[in-house]
Motif scaffolding. Structure first.
Motif, PDB file in Angstrom:
ATOM      1  N   LYS A 176       0.852  -1.190   0.000  1.00 14.13           N
ATOM      2  CA  LYS A 176       0.000   0.000   0.000  1.00 14.13           C
ATOM      3  C   LYS A 176       0.884   1.235   0.000  1.00 14.13           C
ATOM      4  CE  LYS A 176      -3.863  -2.205   2.405  1.00 14.13           C
ATOM      5  NZ  LYS A 176      -4.770  -2.183   3.578  1.00 14.13           N
ATOM      6  N   PRO A 177       0.439   2.314  -0.684  1.00 12.16           N
ATOM      7  CA  PRO A 177       1.279   3.512  -0.810  1.00 12.16           C
ATOM      8  C   PRO A 177       1.461   4.241   0.515  1.00 12.16           C
ATOM      9  CG  PRO A 177      -0.883   3.892  -1.745  1.00 12.16           C
ATOM     10  CD  PRO A 177      -0.828   2.434  -1.429  1.00 12.16           C
ATOM     11  N   VAL A 178       2.602   4.904   0.601  1.00 13.43           N
ATOM     12  CA  VAL A 178       2.963   5.687   1.785  1.00 13.43           C
ATOM     13  C   VAL A 178       3.194   7.137   1.337  1.00 13.43           C
ATOM     14  CG1 VAL A 178       4.724   6.039   3.571  1.00 13.43           C
ATOM     15  CG2 VAL A 178       3.991   3.707   2.966  1.00 13.43           C
ATOM     16  N   LYS A 179       2.620   8.063   2.083  1.00 10.68           N
ATOM     17  CA  LYS A 179       2.799   9.472   1.746  1.00 10.68           C
ATOM     18  C   LYS A 179       3.942  10.066   2.568  1.00 10.68           C
ATOM     19  CE  LYS A 179      -1.972  10.442   0.373  1.00 10.68           C
ATOM     20  NZ  LYS A 179      -3.159  11.310   0.585  1.00 10.68           N
ATOM     21  N   ASP A 205      15.509  -3.983 -10.548  1.00 13.70           N
ATOM     22  CA  ASP A 205      14.235  -3.572 -11.149  1.00 13.70           C
ATOM     23  C   ASP A 205      13.067  -3.892 -10.210  1.00 13.70           C
ATOM     24  OD1 ASP A 205      14.550  -6.274 -11.388  1.00 13.70           O
ATOM     25  OD2 ASP A 205      13.883  -6.398 -13.468  1.00 13.70           O
ATOM     26  N   ARG A 206      13.189  -4.944  -9.415  1.00 11.31           N
ATOM     27  CA  ARG A 206      12.137  -5.255  -8.432  1.00 11.31           C
ATOM     28  C   ARG A 206      12.176  -4.235  -7.288  1.00 11.31           C
ATOM     29  NH1 ARG A 206       8.598  -9.201  -6.910  1.00 11.31           N
ATOM     30  NH2 ARG A 206       8.406  -9.678  -4.685  1.00 11.31           N
ATOM     31  N   ALA A 207      13.398  -3.792  -6.913  1.00  8.86           N
ATOM     32  CA  ALA A 207      13.511  -2.735  -5.902  1.00  8.86           C
ATOM     33  C   ALA A 207      12.900  -1.441  -6.424  1.00  8.86           C
ATOM     34  CB  ALA A 207      14.980  -2.534  -5.532  1.00  8.86           C
ATOM     35  N   ALA A 208      13.086  -1.158  -7.716  1.00 12.20           N
ATOM     36  CA  ALA A 208      12.489   0.040  -8.313  1.00 12.20           C
ATOM     37  C   ALA A 208      10.965  -0.054  -8.307  1.00 12.20           C
ATOM     38  CB  ALA A 208      13.004   0.210  -9.743  1.00 12.20           C
ATOM     39  N   GLN A 209      10.448  -1.251  -8.562  1.00  8.78           N
ATOM     40  CA  GLN A 209       8.996  -1.451  -8.511  1.00  8.78           C
ATOM     41  C   GLN A 209       8.487  -1.251  -7.082  1.00  8.78           C
ATOM     42  OE1 GLN A 209       7.743  -5.378  -9.652  1.00  8.78           O
ATOM     43  NE2 GLN A 209       5.578  -4.815  -9.809  1.00  8.78           N
ATOM     44  N   PHE A 210       9.261  -1.729  -6.106  1.00 10.27           N
ATOM     45  CA  PHE A 210       8.905  -1.528  -4.695  1.00 10.27           C
ATOM     46  C   PHE A 210       8.783  -0.038  -4.375  1.00 10.27           C
ATOM     47  CE2 PHE A 210      10.898  -0.423  -0.594  1.00 10.27           C
ATOM     48  CZ  PHE A 210       9.926  -0.881   0.281  1.00 10.27           C
ATOM     49  N   LEU A 211       9.744   0.751  -4.843  1.00 11.76           N
ATOM     50  CA  LEU A 211       9.684   2.203  -4.615  1.00 11.76           C
ATOM     51  C   LEU A 211       8.491   2.825  -5.319  1.00 11.76           C
ATOM     52  CD1 LEU A 211      13.415   3.344  -4.919  1.00 11.76           C
ATOM     53  CD2 LEU A 211      12.053   3.100  -2.854  1.00 11.76           C
ATOM     54  N   LYS A 212       8.262   2.400  -6.559  1.00  9.35           N
ATOM     55  CA  LYS A 212       7.176   2.969  -7.352  1.00  9.35           C
ATOM     56  C   LYS A 212       5.825   2.732  -6.690  1.00  9.35           C
ATOM     57  CE  LYS A 212       5.297   4.612 -11.216  1.00  9.35           C
ATOM     58  NZ  LYS A 212       5.417   6.032 -11.638  1.00  9.35           N
ATOM     59  N   LEU A 213       5.618   1.563  -6.100  1.00  7.37           N
ATOM     60  CA  LEU A 213       4.344   1.240  -5.462  1.00  7.37           C
ATOM     61  C   LEU A 213       4.248   1.851  -4.060  1.00  7.37           C
ATOM     62  CD1 LEU A 213       4.031  -2.524  -6.485  1.00  7.37           C
ATOM     63  CD2 LEU A 213       2.805  -0.578  -7.470  1.00  7.37           C
ATOM     64  N   THR A 214       5.370   1.873  -3.334  1.00  5.64           N
ATOM     65  CA  THR A 214       5.343   2.390  -1.961  1.00  5.64           C
ATOM     66  C   THR A 214       5.160   3.910  -1.937  1.00  5.64           C
ATOM     67  OG1 THR A 214       6.731   0.586  -1.153  1.00  5.64           O
ATOM     68  CG2 THR A 214       6.641   2.581   0.193  1.00  5.64           C
ATOM     69  N   ALA A 216       3.886   5.900  -4.317  1.00  2.14           N
ATOM     70  CA  ALA A 216       3.134   6.074  -5.565  1.00  2.14           C
ATOM     71  C   ALA A 216       2.839   7.542  -5.856  1.00  2.14           C
ATOM     72  CB  ALA A 216       1.833   5.266  -5.497  1.00  2.14           C
ATOM     73  N   ASP A 217       2.538   8.318  -4.840  1.00  2.00           N
ATOM     74  CA  ASP A 217       2.190   9.725  -5.059  1.00  2.00           C
ATOM     75  C   ASP A 217       3.423  10.545  -5.422  1.00  2.00           C
ATOM     76  OD1 ASP A 217       0.163  11.920  -4.895  1.00  2.00           O
ATOM     77  OD2 ASP A 217       1.551  12.633  -3.338  1.00  2.00           O
ATOM     78  N   ALA A 218       4.522  10.343  -4.683  1.00  2.00           N
ATOM     79  CA  ALA A 218       5.732  11.124  -4.932  1.00  2.00           C
ATOM     80  C   ALA A 218       6.385  10.763  -6.264  1.00  2.00           C
ATOM     81  CB  ALA A 218       6.721  10.922  -3.790  1.00  2.00           C
ATOM     82  N   LEU A 219       6.267   9.509  -6.696  1.00  2.00           N
ATOM     83  CA  LEU A 219       6.939   9.049  -7.920  1.00  2.00           C
ATOM     84  C   LEU A 219       5.947   8.771  -9.054  1.00  2.00           C
ATOM     85  CD1 LEU A 219       9.478   6.534  -6.278  1.00  2.00           C
ATOM     86  CD2 LEU A 219       9.899   8.897  -6.960  1.00  2.00           C
ATOM     87  N   LYS A 220       4.801   9.408  -9.009  1.00  2.00           N
ATOM     88  CA  LYS A 220       3.774   9.127 -10.011  1.00  2.00           C
ATOM     89  C   LYS A 220       4.196   9.540 -11.415  1.00  2.00           C
ATOM     90  CE  LYS A 220       1.360  13.489  -9.013  1.00  2.00           C
ATOM     91  NZ  LYS A 220       0.075  14.099  -8.572  1.00  2.00           N
ATOM     92  N   ASP A 221       5.091  10.522 -11.518  1.00  2.00           N
ATOM     93  CA  ASP A 221       5.505  10.995 -12.839  1.00  2.00           C
ATOM     94  C   ASP A 221       6.828  10.388 -13.294  1.00  2.00           C
ATOM     95  OD1 ASP A 221       3.272  12.677 -12.951  1.00  2.00           O
ATOM     96  OD2 ASP A 221       4.317  14.287 -11.876  1.00  2.00           O
ATOM     97  N   VAL A 222       7.340   9.398 -12.569  1.00  2.00           N
ATOM     98  CA  VAL A 222       8.641   8.792 -12.901  1.00  2.00           C
ATOM     99  C   VAL A 222       8.431   7.338 -13.323  1.00  2.00           C
ATOM    100  CG1 VAL A 222      10.976   8.308 -12.085  1.00  2.00           C
ATOM    101  CG2 VAL A 222       9.705  10.257 -11.154  1.00  2.00           C
ATOM    102  N   GLU A 223       9.054   6.966 -14.439  1.00  2.00           N
ATOM    103  CA  GLU A 223       8.939   5.593 -14.919  1.00  2.00           C
ATOM    104  C   GLU A 223       9.797   4.644 -14.063  1.00  2.00           C
ATOM    105  OE1 GLU A 223       6.986   4.471 -17.226  1.00  2.00           O
ATOM    106  OE2 GLU A 223       6.206   6.462 -17.786  1.00  2.00           O
TER     107      GLU A 223
END
Length: 249
Positions: A176-179, A205-214, A216-223
């Motif tokens: 779940k995302p964290v703000k 790449d799995r660590a990057a996915q972890f960051l992207k999901l955790t 989500a709001d801060a990194l919404k514009d980053v691939e």
């Protein structure tokens, strides 16, 4: 060994001298009969060589004959040995028992060895499990220290749960995302690299996915691929720095 060689030299030298002596006698007899020097010399060498050759042939034949007689004698003695007097059936039983002793060693009646191995295996598994749990606890403690000023209590707890999901290799659908506030993308990248370096349970790449999901709001514009390529940028910049080992904190 030297005595044996000396005996050989003595025997062959004696034979050679005898052959030479016979050749000399024959040569003198021919000269008395009126033969010329050349004929007498040829007879001398022929008779000497013939004598040596005959001795060699007789030696080989006699040695072979003696060896056969000795082998036959030993074979007879072997057949008369106590082992040969044992009945064939009893001898086969004895051989089978000996093979059983060699091939099938006795197994202790108790199972202490098996129990010890199982106990060692369980202790090893517990040690690995405890070591992994200690890493998870250290990672959660590190995350709480880094984000204490930038996330709420509920978000800090959720961040800890997300770290457990990542470390255990569970399904990311449970993340779940964290703000967070006042942190740059670089700070989040450094945090992600530190967590990956702590566990190294997957590719980056799995660590990057972890960051992207955790986050989500801060990194919404980053691939996600961009996150992976910038995890270790500017290591000592930002509020969260790259740390090779944070377990001592």
């Amino acid at each position: 060994m030297k005595i044996k060689y000396f005996e050989y030299i003595t025997v062959y030298l004696s034979v050679f001298l005898v052959c030479v002596f016979v050749g000399i006698i024959g040569r003198l007899v021919l000269l008395e009969k009126g033969a010329d020097e050349y004929t007498a010399g040829v007879f001398f060498w022929i008779s000497t060589g013939f004598g040596i050759l005959m001795f060699a042939i007789l030696s080989l034949f006699l040695n072979d004959l003696a060896e056969r007689l000795v082998n036959r004698f030993l074979k007879v003695k072997k057949n008369e040995s106590p082992e040969s007097q044992i009945p064939t059936e009893d001898l086969e039983k004895i051989e089978e028992q000996q093979q059983d002793v060699l091939i099938k060693p006795e197994i202790p009646e108790n199972n202490n060895a098996v129990i010890d191995i199982q106990q060692l295996r369980e202790e090893r598994e517990n040690a690995v499990r405890n070591q992994k749990q200690a890493r998870i606890d250290n990672a959660i403690c590190y995350a709480q220290q880094e984000f204490a000023l930038y996330a709420s209590d509920d978000d800090l707890k959720q961040l800890g749960r997300n770290i457990i999901i990542y470390a255990e290799g569970l399904n990311y659908e449970k993340i779940k995302p964290v703000k967070v506030k006042d942190l740059s993308n670089l700070d989040l990248y450094h945090f992600g690299w530190n967590i990956w370096n702590c566990f190294k349970v997957s590719r980056q790449d799995r660590a990057a996915q972890f960051l992207k999901l955790t986050f989500a709001d801060a990194l919404k514009d980053v691939e996600q691929n961009s996150i992976k390529t910038h995890l270790k940028d500017d290591e000592q910049k930002g509020l969260i720095k790259i740390m090779e080992d944070f377990t001592d904190l």
